[in-house]
Design a protein around this motif. Structure first.
Motif, PDB file in Angstrom:
ATOM      1  N   GLY A  94       0.823  -1.210   0.000  1.00 15.62           N
ATOM      2  CA  GLY A  94       0.000   0.000   0.000  1.00 15.62           C
ATOM      3  C   GLY A  94       0.852   1.253   0.000  1.00 15.62           C
ATOM      4  O   GLY A  94       0.540   2.226   0.683  1.00 15.62           O
ATOM      5  N   ALA A  95       1.930   1.233  -0.760  1.00 18.52           N
ATOM      6  CA  ALA A  95       2.903   2.331  -0.764  1.00 18.52           C
ATOM      7  C   ALA A  95       2.290   3.639  -1.241  1.00 18.52           C
ATOM      8  O   ALA A  95       1.403   3.653  -2.090  1.00 18.52           O
ATOM      9  CB  ALA A  95       4.087   1.971  -1.647  1.00 18.52           C
ATOM     10  N   ARG A  96       2.782   4.736  -0.676  1.00 12.59           N
ATOM     11  CA  ARG A  96       2.350   6.062  -1.102  1.00 12.59           C
ATOM     12  C   ARG A  96       2.901   6.384  -2.474  1.00 12.59           C
ATOM     13  O   ARG A  96       2.234   6.993  -3.298  1.00 12.59           O
ATOM     14  CB  ARG A  96       2.851   7.119  -0.123  1.00 12.59           C
ATOM     15  N   LEU A  97       4.150   6.017  -2.690  1.00 10.30           N
ATOM     16  CA  LEU A  97       4.792   6.275  -3.968  1.00 10.30           C
ATOM     17  C   LEU A  97       5.998   5.363  -4.133  1.00 10.30           C
ATOM     18  O   LEU A  97       6.418   4.707  -3.192  1.00 10.30           O
ATOM     19  CB  LEU A  97       5.189   7.750  -4.123  1.00 10.30           C
ATOM     20  N   ILE A  98       6.521   5.332  -5.357  1.00  7.66           N
ATOM     21  CA  ILE A  98       7.674   4.507  -5.693  1.00  7.66           C
ATOM     22  C   ILE A  98       8.764   5.428  -6.211  1.00  7.66           C
ATOM     23  O   ILE A  98       8.493   6.363  -6.968  1.00  7.66           O
ATOM     24  CB  ILE A  98       7.319   3.486  -6.794  1.00  7.66           C
ATOM     25  N   VAL A  99      10.008   5.155  -5.802  1.00  6.00           N
ATOM     26  CA  VAL A  99      11.149   5.906  -6.306  1.00  6.00           C
ATOM     27  C   VAL A  99      12.090   4.919  -6.991  1.00  6.00           C
ATOM     28  O   VAL A  99      12.490   3.921  -6.394  1.00  6.00           O
ATOM     29  CB  VAL A  99      11.900   6.643  -5.177  1.00  6.00           C
ATOM     30  N   VAL A 100      12.398   5.185  -8.261  1.00  5.79           N
ATOM     31  CA  VAL A 100      13.336   4.354  -9.022  1.00  5.79           C
ATOM     32  C   VAL A 100      14.367   5.260  -9.674  1.00  5.79           C
ATOM     33  O   VAL A 100      14.119   6.443  -9.893  1.00  5.79           O
ATOM     34  CB  VAL A 100      12.628   3.504 -10.108  1.00  5.79           C
ATOM     35  N   GLY A 101      15.510   4.683  -9.976  1.00  6.89           N
ATOM     36  CA  GLY A 101      16.551   5.415 -10.687  1.00  6.89           C
ATOM     37  C   GLY A 101      16.347   5.283 -12.184  1.00  6.89           C
ATOM     38  O   GLY A 101      15.589   4.440 -12.653  1.00  6.89           O
ATOM     39  N   SER A 102      17.053   6.105 -12.926  1.00  7.60           N
ATOM     40  CA  SER A 102      16.955   6.062 -14.379  1.00  7.60           C
ATOM     41  C   SER A 102      18.352   5.975 -14.966  1.00  7.60           C
ATOM     42  O   SER A 102      19.240   6.726 -14.580  1.00  7.60           O
ATOM     43  CB  SER A 102      16.266   7.322 -14.895  1.00  7.60           C
ATOM     44  N   ARG A 103      18.531   5.059 -15.883  1.00  9.08           N
ATOM     45  CA  ARG A 103      19.792   4.978 -16.605  1.00  9.08           C
ATOM     46  C   ARG A 103      19.481   4.665 -18.057  1.00  9.08           C
ATOM     47  O   ARG A 103      18.450   4.083 -18.374  1.00  9.08           O
ATOM     48  CB  ARG A 103      20.739   3.968 -15.996  1.00  9.08           C
TER      49      ARG A 103
END
Length: 170
Positions: free
Chosen positions: A128-137
């Protein structure tokens, strides 16, 4: 900058026998899910996730998704590669947890197996996460993990990019 709204009660409406209530910011139970893998893009995601979690006062869940070594090499080769991957995952998660701890953000880490774009989205949905953070390459072939997560997440996604190092002027 963090803005905390503190509700106050009007003196005219508050009963005289009750003390005035103040509301402290509460830690939200819906975490921020951040994908880490030890790369430069992952470092940008880690820094962004820790900063956001501290600002919105919510816990962090770091996920490391491993694809798993191919099993056709046989048991000894498979086991060596698996051991190496698990060690790499633990190293990335330990670093992420240390950064969160130094910022005072409650965090936990999790190693998952499978397709990164699918497993990151599933983990966020299950928690039930508020948001997701991912990196970009940059990828030369195939679909990027961040693009896949953006399409399947069903919740806000922040794609963090590492800043290029400034070049020295000659």
């Amino acid at each position: 900058m963090t803005v905390v709204a503190t509700p106050t009660r009007s003196r005219a409406l508050a009963p005289a026998d009750q003390p005035e209530q103040t509301f402290a910011p509460q830690i939200s139970t819906a975490p921020v899910v951040a994908a880490v893998d030890g790369s430069a893009a992952s470092t940008a995601a880690l820094d962004t996730a820790v900063r956001l979690a501290a600002e919105i006062n919510t816990p962090l869940v770091f996920v490391y998704v491993r694809r798993g070594p191919a099993g056709f090499f046989g048991a000894p080769v498979y086991q060596r590669r698996l051991t190496k991957e698990i060690a790499r995952a633990r190293c990335a998660l330990d670093r992420a947890l240390a950064v969160a701890d130094s910022a005072g953000v409650p965090a936990e880490g999790e190693i998952l197996e499978g397709s990164p774009r699918r497993r990151i989205s599933e983990s966020a949905r299950d928690r039930g996460a508020r948001l997701i953070v991912v990196g970009s390459r940059r990828r030369k072939l195939g679909q990027s993990v961040s693009a896949g997560v953006l399409r399947t997440a069903g919740r806000p996604v922040i794609v963090a990019r590492s800043m290029p190092r400034p070049t020295a002027a000659a």
